[in-house]
Design a protein around this motif. Structure first.
Motif, short mmCIF file in Angstrom:
data_model
loop_
_atom_site.label_atom_id
_atom_site.label_comp_id
_atom_site.label_asym_id
_atom_site.label_seq_id
_atom_site.Cartn_x
_atom_site.Cartn_y
_atom_site.Cartn_z
N VAL A 241 33.35 -12.88 -19.75
CA VAL A 241 33.71 -13.79 -18.66
C VAL A 241 32.46 -14.34 -17.98
N LEU A 242 31.44 -13.51 -17.78
CA LEU A 242 30.19 -13.98 -17.18
C LEU A 242 29.62 -15.15 -17.97
N LYS A 243 29.59 -15.02 -19.28
CA LYS A 243 29.04 -16.09 -20.12
C LYS A 243 29.92 -17.33 -20.10
N LYS A 244 31.23 -17.13 -20.20
CA LYS A 244 32.15 -18.26 -20.24
C LYS A 244 32.13 -19.06 -18.94
N VAL A 245 32.19 -18.36 -17.82
CA VAL A 245 32.25 -19.04 -16.52
C VAL A 245 30.92 -19.70 -16.18
N ALA A 246 29.82 -19.09 -16.59
CA ALA A 246 28.52 -19.71 -16.33
C ALA A 246 28.47 -21.12 -16.90
N ASP A 247 29.05 -21.30 -18.07
CA ASP A 247 29.06 -22.61 -18.72
C ASP A 247 29.78 -23.65 -17.87
N HIS A 248 30.80 -23.23 -17.14
CA HIS A 248 31.55 -24.15 -16.27
C HIS A 248 30.68 -24.71 -15.15
N HIS A 249 29.61 -23.99 -14.82
CA HIS A 249 28.77 -24.38 -13.68
C HIS A 249 27.39 -24.88 -14.13
N GLY A 250 27.28 -25.23 -15.41
CA GLY A 250 26.00 -25.71 -15.92
C GLY A 250 24.94 -24.64 -15.98
N LEU A 251 25.39 -23.39 -16.08
CA LEU A 251 24.48 -22.25 -16.11
C LEU A 251 24.62 -21.51 -17.44
N TYR A 252 23.67 -20.62 -17.69
CA TYR A 252 23.81 -19.72 -18.83
C TYR A 252 23.50 -18.31 -18.32
N CYS A 253 24.32 -17.36 -18.73
CA CYS A 253 24.16 -15.97 -18.29
C CYS A 253 23.34 -15.20 -19.31
N LEU A 254 22.20 -14.69 -18.87
CA LEU A 254 21.33 -13.90 -19.73
C LEU A 254 21.61 -12.41 -19.50
N LEU A 255 22.08 -11.74 -20.55
CA LEU A 255 22.39 -10.32 -20.46
C LEU A 255 21.31 -9.45 -21.09
N HIS A 256 20.26 -10.08 -21.60
CA HIS A 256 19.17 -9.31 -22.21
C HIS A 256 18.53 -8.38 -21.18
N GLU A 257 18.08 -7.21 -21.65
CA GLU A 257 17.49 -6.23 -20.74
C GLU A 257 16.17 -6.71 -20.14
N LYS A 258 15.47 -7.59 -20.82
CA LYS A 258 14.17 -8.04 -20.31
C LYS A 258 13.95 -9.50 -20.69
N PRO A 259 14.69 -10.41 -20.05
CA PRO A 259 14.53 -11.83 -20.42
C PRO A 259 13.19 -12.42 -19.98
N TYR A 260 12.56 -11.81 -18.95
CA TYR A 260 11.30 -12.33 -18.44
C TYR A 260 10.27 -11.21 -18.32
N GLU A 261 9.06 -11.50 -18.75
CA GLU A 261 7.97 -10.54 -18.63
C GLU A 261 7.44 -10.55 -17.21
N GLY A 262 7.11 -9.38 -16.68
CA GLY A 262 6.44 -9.32 -15.39
C GLY A 262 7.34 -9.20 -14.18
N ILE A 263 8.65 -9.32 -14.39
CA ILE A 263 9.60 -9.07 -13.29
C ILE A 263 10.66 -8.10 -13.81
N ASN A 264 11.49 -7.62 -12.91
CA ASN A 264 12.48 -6.61 -13.27
C ASN A 264 13.39 -7.06 -14.42
N GLY A 265 13.76 -6.10 -15.23
CA GLY A 265 14.78 -6.35 -16.24
C GLY A 265 16.14 -5.96 -15.72
N SER A 266 17.13 -6.02 -16.59
CA SER A 266 18.52 -5.75 -16.19
C SER A 266 19.05 -4.50 -16.89
N GLY A 267 19.70 -3.67 -16.10
CA GLY A 267 20.33 -2.46 -16.63
C GLY A 267 21.83 -2.47 -16.40
N LYS A 268 22.42 -1.35 -16.73
CA LYS A 268 23.86 -1.18 -16.53
C LYS A 268 24.06 0.28 -16.11
N HIS A 269 24.07 0.53 -14.82
CA HIS A 269 24.15 1.90 -14.32
C HIS A 269 25.54 2.47 -14.61
N ASN A 270 25.55 3.57 -15.33
CA ASN A 270 26.78 4.17 -15.83
C ASN A 270 27.17 5.35 -14.94
#
Length: 693
Positions: A293-322
């Protein structure tokens, strides 16, 4: 949703219990409910009635197709859509859906990862309906959650072993509870996954080949401003992002997902969504839906949802706290300390079981979060380190320490924090702080496993947690079986476990160099990368665990290890080739073109008798860096000749040879980005990607 009444839309696209109760005969509903709540076998005659009611409901809601929705070893979901139409004698059609079609499907099994279980010509596989996870409607199709197995019976998905692990923890936990005179119908694990993600303008994303093909930036100089000001975390949500978040919430609520929390995360353009916890099987399905849903809805708003753990070097990455816990069908949370945990022997015993499990199988916990993307994130001052340890909090740790010492236990319940402002209420202090540097932290009535990556399916993670805790609970039940004084014997055993496994408990700063040295002294694993960790999944110790708990067979463990290692290798291979394409076809031509512009300008000035020493110095630096870029392109190009060895050895090759070559090429390219004029640079920069959202 105009009136803000969530209750009106919640679950409207789900064939849930209220819908079943309204549409099914009482005896059928009762039988299905028994299957859902108690895990009893479903009769095919019941399935026939359910299928018909499900079909009628789906048709009324605009569906034309149905699909068995399953979770192969890709980490994504899979679906094959069939229409409800059946031809009639008069060459028209009617809409039908049988119990057999509901219960079982037959997708092609040859093109999904199998670790060698199935050859290309061995195509038959089966999907089987999971009645404990409700069917739902999406894009005019009825989605039926299912498991996925091969023609010869081996599991090819993540749901089947997750359900097996649930059966294991149910059996083991009920054995322990029986010692205390408690006999619940079922014990289940619960999970609430906190999902982090980045948003980027879709048009900008489409101009970057690395984001298109790999989900992360392979090049990119650090922007002038990153996350140093801490002004994005919990900050005001931009209007465009807020509209996106609102639509995500509404879509998830319609699908019965308990979306609860949303906020800005630490890094620019980074955000989080978190649900209320559910049973682990449901949470796993819902998290897959959430990512879709995050990816699908992002497209509706001219956005793209990046779920990669480290899309950018030098700033925080993304996790999934379980956030994981266990509880009974009677509503008792087995990891809830109560007001006097020092006297709650049952809690202490279950706590001891988890501590022993994490210590005994820290290697498997590390494997459960081992991916190419997550390797960039773990230990990078934004996520816990690769060293698995546990945090209990000061007060609970004090209870454990006092029990180990044999001294009298004094437990201080949560105190009040005085704000010092008359008009503000005093705040009741929790019994534990939060330690964001700890991989496995106790947070009140559950453990928060902070190491999983944002793209990961939580199924694999919780298969491991359920299996290892089931094993230690089984060992505890075996040792206490026949006890004449369960309170005394259980407390003694819990204290022994606390002493034997105290090395795994660390309440300090997991980011510090001192902890790395201390962890080594304690004999804890420090498996920094996926190739370092993955062999531990296929050790005899691991095979014995999974086979004893009936989660995997011997063959399934070995093939699953190969699949996960192949995923790492393939990811690095695609990134390497993408990097070479970008360097050769985009970055190098841009640098040569800009260098020519600078040198032409120098020549023009020289013809006029003007000196330009600084400009000449820049041209010399550009030339030197561009030459260095070409050398490093050649080095990475040579690394594409991957040795023909087993998957684990190939993984070490990518780690030791390919990744250093990629890092070296990136370093030079990123330096050039800071020198080359922006109008010459071939794709959007970090400033564009992070701030034009």
């Amino acid at each position: 949703m105009e009136n803000g009444n969530v209750a009106e839309i919640f679950g409207e696209k789900v064939f849930n219990l209220p819908t079943m109760k309204a549409r099914l005969p009482k005896d059928i509903y009762k039988s299905l409910l028994k299957t859902i709540n108690d895990g009893s076998k479903l009769d095919i005659s019941v399935a026939e009635v359910v299928a018909n009611a499900m079909k009628d409901w789906a048709l009324e809601n605009g569906c034309t197709h149905y699909t068995h929705w399953f979770q192969p070893m890709t980490g994504l979901t899979a679906e094959k859509h069939d229409s409800f139409i059946q031809p009639t004698d008069d060459r028209t059609v009617i809409m039908e859906f049988s119990g057999k079609e509901l219960v079982m499907g037959e997708p092609d099994a040859s093109s999904f990862p199998s670790g060698g279980l199935r050859a290309t010509f061995e195509a038959r596989g089966y999907t089987a309906w999971d009645p404990t996870s409700f069917a739902f409607i999406k894009d005019h199709s009825l989605y039926i959650p299912t498991s996925f197995v091969s023609y010869t019976g081996e599991v090819l998905d993540k749901k089947t072993p997750l359900l097996r692990s649930e059966a294991a923890i149910d059996k083991a936990a009920r054995r322990v509870l029986a010692l205390f005179g408690k006999f619940p119908k079922r014990v289940v694990s619960y999970v609430g996954p906190e999902q982090e993600y980045f948003l980027v303008d879709k048009k900008l994303r489409n101009k970057r080949k690395d984001l298109l093909l790999t989900g992360r930036t392979l090049f990119g100089a650090k922007p002038a401003k990153g996350q140093e000001m801490d002004d994005h975390y919990f900050g005001q949500i931009k209007e465009r992002v807020a509209a996106f978040m609102q639509e995500v919430d509404e879509e998830l609520w319609k699908l019965g997902v308990l979306a609860k929390t949303k906020h800005n995360e630490v890094a620019p353009a980074q955000h989080e969504i978190a649900p209320i916890f559910s049973t682990t099987n449901i949470s796993s399905d819902h998290n897959q839906l959430t990512m879709e849903v995050l990816k699908k809805v992002a497209d509706h708003h001219g956005l793209y949802c990046l779920l990669h753990e480290k899309p950018y070097e030098g700033i925080n990455g993304s996790g999934k706290h379980n956030n994981w816990s266990i509880g009974t069908s009677d509503g008792e949370l087995l990891l809830k300390p109560g007001k006097k945990p020092e006297e709650n022997v049952q809690f202490l015993l279950f706590l001891a079981a988890v501590i022993k499990a994490v210590d005994d199988y820290a290697d498997l916990l590390r494997v459960s979060v081992a991916t190419a993307g997550n390797d960039h994130r773990l230990g990078a001052n934004e996520a816990p380190p690769a060293i698995i340890s546990m945090y209990l909090g000061d007060q609970l740790a004090a209870v454990v320490d006092q029990l180990k010492s044999g001294k009298g236990v004094k437990y201080e319940a949560g105190k009040l924090i005085e704000t010092g402002v008359e008009s503000l209420p005093d705040i009741e202090k929790d019994t534990t702080d939060r330690n964001r540097t700890s991989p496995f932290a106790f947070t009140g009535n559950r453990f928060e496993f902070r190491a999983p990556g944002s793209r990961q399916s939580i199924a694999g993670i919780n298969i491991v947690i359920n299996a290892i805790v089931s094993e230690t609970l089984t060992e505890i039940a075996d040792q206490l079986d026949g006890s004449k004084d369960i309170s005394k014997d259980a407390l003694e055993l819990a204290i022994k476990i606390f002493k034997d496994h105290e090395r795994i408990i660390f309440n300090g700063n997991g980011y510090s160099d001192e902890w790395v040295a201390e962890a080594e002294k304690r004999g804890l694993y420090n498996l920094k990368t996926t190739p370092d960790a993955m062999p531990y999944f296929v050790t005899q110790k691991s095979i014995d665990l999974f086979t004893k708990q009936e989660v995997f067979t011997d063959v399934e463990v070995k093939t699953r290890g190969e699949i996960m290692m192949e995923d790492y290798n393939n990811t690095l291979h695609f990134e390497m080739l993408t990097m070479l394409e970008m360097a050769k076809q985009e970055i190098l031509p841009a640098c040569l073109k800009y260098t020519k512009f600078v040198t032409d300008d120098i020549a023009s000035k020289k013809a006029l008798g003007l000196n330009a020493p600084k400009e000449l110095e820049k041209a010399q630096r550009l030339t030197a860096l561009t030459e260095d870029l070409m050398i490093k392109i050649d080095t990475l190009d040579a690394a594409t000749d991957v040795p023909d060895v087993d998957v684990y050895a190939v993984g070490m090759y990518y780690k030791d040879t390919v990744l250093p070559a990629m890092d070296a090429l990136r370093e030079t390219a990123d330096t050039l980005e800071t020198i080359v004029a922006k109008e010459y640079w071939p794709f959007p920069t970090y400033t564009d990607l992070l701030y034009l959202v």
